[in-house]
Design a protein around this motif. Structure first.
Motif, mmCIF file in Angstrom:
data_model
loop_
_atom_site.group_PDB
_atom_site.id
_atom_site.type_symbol
_atom_site.label_atom_id
_atom_site.label_comp_id
_atom_site.label_asym_id
_atom_site.label_seq_id
_atom_site.Cartn_x
_atom_site.Cartn_y
_atom_site.Cartn_z
ATOM 1 N N PRO A 121 0.638 -1.197 0.064
ATOM 2 C CA PRO A 121 -0.058 -0.081 0.128
ATOM 3 C C PRO A 121 0.974 1.246 -0.004
ATOM 4 C CG PRO A 121 -0.809 -1.491 1.567
ATOM 5 C CD PRO A 121 0.255 -2.129 1.013
ATOM 6 N N GLY A 122 0.577 2.274 -0.888
ATOM 7 C CA GLY A 122 1.305 3.421 -0.992
ATOM 8 C C GLY A 122 2.476 3.278 -2.037
ATOM 9 N N ASP A 123 2.780 2.067 -2.567
ATOM 10 C CA ASP A 123 3.965 2.018 -3.697
ATOM 11 C C ASP A 123 3.767 1.239 -4.699
ATOM 12 O OD1 ASP A 123 6.312 2.416 -4.831
ATOM 13 O OD2 ASP A 123 7.417 2.647 -2.917
ATOM 14 N N ALA A 124 3.132 1.738 -5.716
ATOM 15 C CA ALA A 124 2.961 0.557 -6.712
ATOM 16 C C ALA A 124 4.031 -0.052 -7.367
ATOM 17 C CB ALA A 124 2.200 1.339 -7.998
ATOM 18 N N LEU A 125 5.293 0.774 -7.338
ATOM 19 C CA LEU A 125 6.466 0.089 -7.893
ATOM 20 C C LEU A 125 7.099 -0.968 -6.944
ATOM 21 C CD1 LEU A 125 8.452 3.328 -9.063
ATOM 22 C CD2 LEU A 125 7.395 1.580 -10.509
ATOM 23 N N ALA A 151 -6.488 -2.431 -20.427
ATOM 24 C CA ALA A 151 -6.276 -1.272 -21.183
ATOM 25 C C ALA A 151 -5.538 -0.356 -20.177
ATOM 26 C CB ALA A 151 -7.956 -0.500 -21.108
ATOM 27 N N PRO A 152 -4.552 0.923 -20.984
ATOM 28 C CA PRO A 152 -3.647 1.373 -20.350
ATOM 29 C C PRO A 152 -4.434 2.093 -19.071
ATOM 30 C CG PRO A 152 -3.404 1.686 -22.680
ATOM 31 C CD PRO A 152 -4.717 0.810 -22.314
ATOM 32 N N GLU A 153 -5.794 2.669 -19.313
ATOM 33 C CA GLU A 153 -6.455 3.307 -18.211
ATOM 34 C C GLU A 153 -6.367 2.321 -16.852
ATOM 35 O OE1 GLU A 153 -9.381 4.297 -15.682
ATOM 36 O OE2 GLU A 153 -9.852 2.638 -17.227
ATOM 37 N N GLU A 154 -6.533 1.010 -17.137
ATOM 38 C CA GLU A 154 -7.031 0.160 -16.109
ATOM 39 C C GLU A 154 -5.705 -0.141 -15.452
ATOM 40 O OE1 GLU A 154 -10.493 -2.616 -17.702
ATOM 41 O OE2 GLU A 154 -8.708 -2.835 -18.637
ATOM 42 N N ILE A 155 -4.628 -0.216 -16.083
ATOM 43 C CA ILE A 155 -3.291 -0.436 -15.604
ATOM 44 C C ILE A 155 -2.749 0.677 -14.760
ATOM 45 C CG2 ILE A 155 -0.823 -0.570 -15.892
ATOM 46 C CD1 ILE A 155 -1.596 -1.943 -18.673
ATOM 47 N N ASP A 156 -3.153 2.035 -15.249
ATOM 48 C CA ASP A 156 -3.049 3.339 -14.594
ATOM 49 C C ASP A 156 -3.799 3.217 -13.286
ATOM 50 O OD1 ASP A 156 -1.228 4.177 -16.251
ATOM 51 O OD2 ASP A 156 -2.368 5.528 -17.287
ATOM 52 N N GLY A 190 -2.233 1.077 -10.590
ATOM 53 C CA GLY A 190 -1.302 1.771 -10.002
ATOM 54 C C GLY A 190 -1.588 3.096 -9.148
ATOM 55 N N ASP A 191 -2.662 3.661 -9.392
ATOM 56 C CA ASP A 191 -3.067 4.854 -8.681
ATOM 57 C C ASP A 191 -3.765 4.432 -7.233
ATOM 58 O OD1 ASP A 191 -1.972 6.480 -10.716
ATOM 59 O OD2 ASP A 191 -3.993 7.033 -11.379
ATOM 60 N N GLU A 220 -2.358 5.398 -3.872
ATOM 61 C CA GLU A 220 -3.242 6.302 -2.722
ATOM 62 C C GLU A 220 -3.415 5.407 -1.635
ATOM 63 O OE1 GLU A 220 -6.729 6.964 -4.695
ATOM 64 O OE2 GLU A 220 -5.762 8.454 -6.154
ATOM 65 N N GLY A 221 -2.780 4.225 -1.427
ATOM 66 C CA GLY A 221 -2.971 3.322 -0.233
ATOM 67 C C GLY A 221 -3.639 1.981 -0.150
#
Ligand code: HEC
Length: 119
Positions: free
Chosen positions: A69-73, A102-107, A110-111, A115-116
């Motif tokens: 949580p807080g860090d997609a990477l 879809a790119p939007e779903e991947i983003d 990640g978001d 965000e936690g």
């Protein structure tokens, strides 16, 4: 388009992404077909309580948590849907197996993690 950054700033504070509203539909439609039940692919059963599983189960492929949580990477799940699992010293192919989100779903995933990773 000088107003665009303002518009984006205005939207940012509206509400936080949640698993229930924003992520669960992706999991149900794009992941559960393979990741369900005792024979779930990759040992990852996302059919019954996917949020708890993603928060608590360790990856079989990488030292990273499935979700940090807080860090997609630092979240292996994100690397798998982004196709960068090798960077996380993981294995296998990108997810879903055989096609791409879809790119939007991947983003969005990640978001949500950045965000936690709220429920
Ligand atoms: C068509 C079948 C299929 C679909 C659909 C699919 N997966 Fe997978 N998944 C697999 C297989 C097979 C493996 C193990 C081999 C590999 O990683 O390539 C796997 C492995 C994984 C792993 C690694 C588990 C671990 O312990 O590290 C993750 C994470 C994962 N999938 C996430 C997803 C997500 C998220 C989706 C939906 C966006 C998804 N998968 C959709 C077949 C699928």
């Amino acid at each position: 388009m000088r107003w665009l950054p303002l518009l984006l700033l205005g939207c940012a504070g509206d509400d936080t992404l949640s698993f229930e509203a924003d992520i669960a539909p992706i999991v149900q439609q794009q992941c559960s077909g393979c990741h369900a039940g005792a024979e779930a692919e990759g040992g990852l059963d996302l059919s019954a309580s996917p949020y708890d599983v993603l928060q608590n189960q360790e990856s079989n492929q990488s030292d990273l948590a499935l979700i940090e949580p807080g860090d997609a990477l630092y979240s292996y799940l994100w690397h798998k849907v982004n196709g960068t699992q090798a960077l996380a010293e993981g294995s296998g192919t990108s997810m879903p197996l055989g096609w791409w989100l879809a790119p939007e779903e991947i983003d969005r995933i990640g978001d949500w993690i950045d965000e936690g990773a709220a429920y």
